[in-house]
Design a protein around this motif. Structure first.
Motif, short mmCIF file in Angstrom:
data_model
loop_
_atom_site.label_atom_id
_atom_site.label_comp_id
_atom_site.label_asym_id
_atom_site.label_seq_id
_atom_site.Cartn_x
_atom_site.Cartn_y
_atom_site.Cartn_z
N ALA A 153 5.74 5.04 8.97
CA ALA A 153 5.40 3.63 9.18
C ALA A 153 6.18 3.08 10.37
N SER A 154 5.51 2.29 11.20
CA SER A 154 6.13 1.74 12.41
C SER A 154 7.15 0.66 12.05
N ARG A 155 8.14 0.51 12.93
CA ARG A 155 9.21 -0.48 12.72
C ARG A 155 9.25 -1.52 13.84
N ASP A 156 8.20 -1.66 14.61
CA ASP A 156 8.22 -2.53 15.79
C ASP A 156 7.61 -3.91 15.52
N TRP A 157 7.74 -4.39 14.30
CA TRP A 157 7.08 -5.64 13.93
C TRP A 157 7.67 -6.84 14.66
N ALA A 158 8.98 -6.84 14.89
CA ALA A 158 9.58 -7.96 15.62
C ALA A 158 9.06 -8.01 17.05
N GLU A 159 8.97 -6.86 17.69
CA GLU A 159 8.45 -6.81 19.06
C GLU A 159 6.99 -7.27 19.12
N LEU A 160 6.20 -6.85 18.14
CA LEU A 160 4.80 -7.28 18.10
C LEU A 160 4.68 -8.78 17.92
N ALA A 161 5.58 -9.36 17.10
CA ALA A 161 5.55 -10.81 16.89
C ALA A 161 5.88 -11.56 18.18
N GLU A 187 2.36 -16.82 11.85
CA GLU A 187 2.33 -16.17 10.53
C GLU A 187 2.96 -14.78 10.60
N LEU A 188 2.66 -14.03 11.64
CA LEU A 188 3.26 -12.71 11.79
C LEU A 188 4.77 -12.81 11.91
N ALA A 189 5.25 -13.75 12.73
CA ALA A 189 6.70 -13.90 12.91
C ALA A 189 7.40 -14.20 11.59
N LEU A 199 8.92 -5.02 7.52
CA LEU A 199 9.92 -3.96 7.64
C LEU A 199 10.28 -3.40 6.26
N THR A 200 10.37 -4.27 5.27
CA THR A 200 10.63 -3.81 3.90
C THR A 200 9.48 -2.94 3.39
N ILE A 201 8.26 -3.36 3.68
CA ILE A 201 7.09 -2.57 3.28
C ILE A 201 7.12 -1.20 3.95
#
Length: 306
Positions: free
Chosen positions: A123-131, A144-146, A153-155
């Protein structure tokens, strides 16, 4: 596309809208009607295994699994005999769910060679960068994403660390309402191109939950969920032990699907293959809102296995 082997067309090929990953057309010829799927090869999350899938489909069709007849496949086009039927609206009926369970047991009993073992995608961990990118490009769902970055990240950590008890089976991997038809009240299984090896609990949990709930997670029918499992046992299958692994695959799949559509939206162009840009935006909104809700219900989902 070279479709000359399907006969002489009696009209133009017609786009059938609604696909989440590829593009579908109907072609009517003097030899019948065909579903022609144009595979998205531009930004797939993993390669298609066309030859393996076609062999698996042909074995399933020969064994009497209710599905469209597989006709041909090449590197970018899949062709099946067209099957008429209605959409499978979830929650489905108990009898429909039971039959899906039986079908899964029959699929898992097929003796079909498959060259590789199960390979789990991290699973990818780049959610902050995507936000950050979403905010910078003015995406309508950026805020909403932010707000959900830590949840995502927990998921991702849950998906990567959840123990899968096995066994691993060769299976469809994507029996969801949008990949099913209802013909005279009975199921027809579509869209086999994601077939491969999968932990049994993940396949059963994903299938049973998808058939037992409505559009959100507020209307989950435990009796429908159990009907899938009862059908699986009646069809000769053995249930794996209960636990969170039953839901790790559906949660991980939705996580990856959401990220893939985020990337398509960030690109901001109408791609030549795959879902339309508007559908990608819809998929992102559904994932950003629905996935955290589904994940927080994990204890309730596990209770369905009791």
């Amino acid at each position: 596309m070279n479709l000359s082997h399907l006969g002489v067309p009696v009209g133009p090929m017609i786009r059938v809208h609604g696909g989440f990953a590829n593009r579908m057309y109907r072609l009517d010829t003097d030899d019948g009607s065909f579903a022609v799927k144009e595979l998205n090869l531009v930004d797939r999350r993993w390669p298609y295994r066309i030859k393996d899938v076609l062999r698996f489909e042909r074995a399933a069709f020969a064994a009497g699994i209710p599905m469209p007849e597989p006709i041909s496949a090449d590197h970018n086009t899949l062709v099946h005999r067209w099957v008429d039927g209605g959409k499978a609206e979830a929650p489905v009926s108990a009898s429909y769910a039971f039959e899906i369970g039986e079908i899964l047991a029959r699929i898992h009993s097929l003796d079909v060679a498959w060259s590789d073992a199960l390979i789990e995608e991290q699973a990818s961990r780049d959610w902050a960068e995507l936000a950050v990118q979403a905010a910078a490009t003015g995406q309508p769902w950026a805020a909403e994403l932010a707000s959900q970055v830590e949840t995502f990240l927990t998921i991702a950590r849950f998906v990567d660390t959840c123990n899968r008890p096995g066994p691993v089976v060769l299976t469809h991997r994507d029996i969801q309402p949008w990949n099913l038809l209802a013909r005279e009240g009975r199921p027809v299984v579509l869209d086999w191109e994601l077939s491969g090896m999968l932990d049994l609990s993940g396949e059963l949990g994903s299938t049973a939950l998808s058939l037992a709930k409505g559009p959100g997670v507020d209307d989950i029918r435990p009796a429908i969920f159990r009907s899938v499992l009862d059908g699986y046992v009646a069809g000769g299958g053995t249930l794996p032990p209960p636990g969170p692994s039953w839901f790790a695959f559906i949660i991980g799949g939705w996580l990856g699907h959401t990220r893939w559509n985020i990337l398509r939206c960030l690109a901001g162009v109408e791609a030549s293959t795959g879902p339309d840009l508007a559908l990608s935006h819809e998929s992102v909104r559904d994932g950003v809102r629905g996935l955290p809700d589904l994940f927080c219900r994990l204890p309730d989902l596990e209770a369905l296995l009791g």
